[in-house]
Design a protein around this motif. Structure first.
Motif, short mmCIF file in Angstrom:
data_model
loop_
_atom_site.label_atom_id
_atom_site.label_comp_id
_atom_site.label_asym_id
_atom_site.label_seq_id
_atom_site.Cartn_x
_atom_site.Cartn_y
_atom_site.Cartn_z
N GLN A 17 0.80 -1.21 -0.06
CA GLN A 17 -0.20 -0.07 -0.06
C GLN A 17 0.83 1.26 -0.14
O GLN A 17 1.89 1.42 0.43
N SER A 18 0.17 2.36 -0.71
CA SER A 18 1.10 3.64 -0.54
C SER A 18 0.08 4.69 -0.03
O SER A 18 -0.95 4.58 -0.30
N ARG A 19 0.69 5.73 0.25
CA ARG A 19 -0.16 6.92 0.54
C ARG A 19 0.38 8.16 -0.60
O ARG A 19 1.59 8.33 -0.72
N LEU A 20 -0.67 8.48 -1.10
CA LEU A 20 -0.48 9.78 -2.16
C LEU A 20 -0.91 11.04 -1.60
O LEU A 20 -1.84 11.36 -0.97
N THR A 21 -0.03 12.04 -1.73
CA THR A 21 -0.44 13.18 -1.31
C THR A 21 -0.36 14.25 -2.67
O THR A 21 0.60 14.50 -3.06
N MET A 22 -1.53 14.45 -2.84
CA MET A 22 -1.99 15.39 -4.32
C MET A 22 -2.06 16.81 -4.10
O MET A 22 -2.96 17.09 -3.01
N GLU A 23 -1.35 17.66 -4.48
CA GLU A 23 -1.42 19.09 -4.81
C GLU A 23 -1.94 19.36 -6.10
O GLU A 23 -1.54 19.35 -7.00
N LEU A 24 -3.31 19.65 -6.05
CA LEU A 24 -3.92 20.18 -7.34
C LEU A 24 -4.46 21.63 -7.50
O LEU A 24 -5.17 22.12 -6.69
N GLU A 25 -4.14 22.20 -8.61
CA GLU A 25 -4.35 23.55 -9.01
C GLU A 25 -6.05 23.35 -9.35
O GLU A 25 -6.25 22.52 -9.90
N GLU A 26 -6.80 24.25 -8.83
CA GLU A 26 -8.24 24.32 -9.10
C GLU A 26 -8.76 24.16 -10.73
O GLU A 26 -9.35 23.26 -11.23
#
Length: 85
Positions: free
Chosen positions: A57-66
């Motif tokens: 398993q992996s943890r993804l931290t996503m930073e997304l512009e609107e």
């Protein structure tokens, strides 16, 4: 800016990195993939264990512009969709 933390099981760490690169991202270092308007940090987690079964398993931290968030999430979801057969 939208931040989403998502834990995933059953898709190998290396394959998640490949998928994100196929979505237009570039690998920076070992665990950061950046694309136009988005970045995802992937962290390996301890395998999920159920009796003798062990699943990565992996943890993804996503930073997304609107401006790209909905499109990116739709494409990423399609890329990582798993169905039984």
């Amino acid at each position: 800016m939208r931040t989403i933390v998502h834990e995933m099981r059953g898709i190998p760490y290396y394959l998640l990195k490949e998928y994100l690169q196929e979505l237009g991202g570039t690998l920076h270092g070992e665990d950061l993939i950046q694309g136009d308007g988005w970045s995802v940090k992937i962290e390996k987690m301890e395998p999920f264990r159920l009796f003798s079964l062990s699943v990565g398993q992996s943890r993804l931290t996503m930073e997304l512009e609107e401006r790209v968030a909905d499109d990116f999430l739709e494409r990423f979801t399609k890329k990582t969709l798993r169905a039984g057969g």
